[in-house]
Design an enzyme around this catalytic site. Structure first.
Site, short mmCIF file in Angstrom:
data_model
loop_
_atom_site.label_atom_id
_atom_site.label_comp_id
_atom_site.label_asym_id
_atom_site.label_seq_id
_atom_site.Cartn_x
_atom_site.Cartn_y
_atom_site.Cartn_z
N HIS A 9 -5.43 -0.09 1.40
CA HIS A 9 -5.65 -1.40 1.71
C HIS A 9 -6.85 -1.36 2.75
O HIS A 9 -7.47 -2.23 2.97
CB HIS A 9 -4.48 -2.12 2.39
CG HIS A 9 -4.07 -2.03 3.74
ND1 HIS A 9 -3.72 -0.60 4.08
CD2 HIS A 9 -4.40 -2.21 5.00
CE1 HIS A 9 -3.22 -0.57 5.31
NE2 HIS A 9 -3.99 -1.69 5.83
N GLU A 62 1.33 2.92 13.19
CA GLU A 62 0.06 2.52 12.18
C GLU A 62 -0.98 1.85 12.82
O GLU A 62 -0.97 0.63 12.90
CB GLU A 62 0.54 1.94 11.03
CG GLU A 62 -0.24 2.15 9.84
CD GLU A 62 -1.11 0.97 9.70
OE1 GLU A 62 -2.30 1.06 10.46
OE2 GLU A 62 -0.94 0.10 9.02
N ASP A 98 0.94 -1.19 0.00
CA ASP A 98 -0.01 -0.02 -0.07
C ASP A 98 0.79 1.14 0.13
O ASP A 98 1.35 1.56 0.85
CB ASP A 98 -0.88 -0.14 1.34
CG ASP A 98 -2.00 1.10 1.21
OD1 ASP A 98 -1.59 1.97 0.34
OD2 ASP A 98 -3.08 0.99 2.01
N GLU A 118 -10.20 -3.25 15.73
CA GLU A 118 -8.86 -3.61 16.32
C GLU A 118 -8.28 -3.00 17.65
O GLU A 118 -7.52 -3.49 18.39
CB GLU A 118 -7.90 -3.57 15.28
CG GLU A 118 -8.15 -4.76 14.44
CD GLU A 118 -6.76 -4.76 13.18
OE1 GLU A 118 -5.95 -4.02 13.24
OE2 GLU A 118 -7.06 -5.89 12.61
#
Length: 377
Positions: free
Chosen positions: A321, A160, A68, A169
């Protein structure tokens, strides 16, 4: 984002006009070691956490992220923009993966980089660091950031952490933990800010492929399958790429994140009201979510440019992505131009697993009320 707002480039330097105020901050930025009585407490490592870390041990996950270019080059551009601040400083990379961001920081002149990775890909990260002759600068720590030992404060935290629909998440909580435990006052956090957007979308092709397909299959009537097809296709949020042409209205802001000040408690549940006006006559197939992040320094710290690096996952920008997250309705609603869709959206951490995300949308349209809810697992 609204009519007349500039569309900020993906990973490029989007110039902010002089005199235009940046996003407001609640404080001057930066963290700072808390007193022993107020040190953040590490949450327990659950079976869900272990499964999450195991998933990130697979090479394919990291290959997709590295390929990406929008994502990776945005981070590299941000590091270069803040190179004067990073040079000679101590950096903490939360969730380093293969270590690419740690290496970018080392190449920008960081004195030391702590690369923390809970998954087993940390073994390969250490090999990559050695292969690039940076083992004198980068220390790979295999473990959760909540559990590792770092015996000094850091000047920079980079991570990230963004998941689908930004919060999936729940990795931002680990960045907050690291900030509260190790970041010096006036330190730098990259990215610094994030904004989550939502808008009604239309996608006739997707609905046709998933549902109308069953109307006639090789001349055989299978419309009795449609109810099951809707459950299978649209019960959970869908991560896919749509174009700007699919977006029916200007988006609303669901939440804004200031990484310098946000608290973990604020992530447990977020509610935003919306009032959309359709710009088209078209079927409403669902609601789309996307986000952007900015890489700003703390107030009072000058970067190498008066511009801001912006990483956008919006439908009108270059694909990433992350794509977009779509919550499809089981049955489309025919909209007229200028028709109003109003209601509220709530995002909350799942009680079952804090890394899962509950999505609850209640809305009114055409004199009728609807509820759509789902869990992103």
């Amino acid at each position: 984002m609204g009519p007349g707002d500039p569309v900020l480039g993906n990973g490029k330097l989007a110039r902010r006009p002089r005199g235009r105020p940046g996003r407001p901050r609640l404080s001057g930025g930066g963290g700072g070691r808390l007193s022993p009585a107020t040190q953040p407490t590490a949450p327990p490592c659950t079976d869900f956490d272990l499964a999450y870390f195991k998933a990130y041990s697979h090479l394919g996950v990291h290959e997709e992220m590295l390929k990406d270019r929008v994502r990776t080059e945005s981070y590299r551009n941000a590091i270069r923009q803040h190179q004067d601040f990073i040079a000679g400083k101590v950096v903490l990379d939360v969730g380093c993966g293969t270590g690419v961001l740690s290496i970018f920081c080392a190449l920008a002149g960081a004195r030391r980089v702590y690369a923390v990775e809970a998954s087993d890909i940390a073994v390969q990260a250490a090999d990559i660091v050695n292969e690039n002759n940076l083992s004198d600068k980068i220390i790979v720590l295999h473990g959760r950031v909540e559990d590792v030992d770092i015996d000094e404060q850091v000047d920079v935290i980079i991570s990230e952490w963004m998941g689908y629909i930004l919060l999936y998440e729940s990795m931002l909580a680990s960045v907050i933990f690291a900030r509260d435990k190790w970041l010096k006052p006036g330190g730098l956090i990259l990215p610094s800010h994030a904004t989550l957007y939502m808008a009604p979308i239309t996608n006739p092709e997707r609905y046709h492929d998933s549902i109308d397909f069953w109307q006639d299959v090789y001349g055989i009537k299978m419309s009795s399958m449609k109810s099951l097809a809707k459950q299978c296709a649209f019960i959970e949020p869908s991560v896919e790429t749509i174009t700007g042409e699919s977006v029916l209205t200007w988006p609303c802001v669901v939440m804004q994140v200031d990484c310098y000040t946000i608290r973990v408690e604020e992530l447990q549940s977020i509610t935003a009201n919306f009032d959309f006006s359709s710009m088209l006559q078209a079927p409403l197939h669902g609601f789309g979510f996307w986000f952007d992040v900015e890489f700003n320094g703390p107030m009072g710290i000058e970067a190498n440019s008066d511009a801001t690096v912006v990483l956008s996952t919006a439908p009108e920008d270059s694909p990433t992505h992350w794509q977009q997250t779509i919550l499809y309705l089981f049955d489309p609603i025919e909209l007229k131009k200028d028709q109003i869709i109003e209601g509220s959206v709530t995002l909350s951490q799942s009680i079952e697993n804090a890394r899962f995300l509950n999505i609850h949308i209640q809305y009114c349209c055409g004199g009728r009320s609807f509820v759509k809810q789902s869990t992103m697992r």
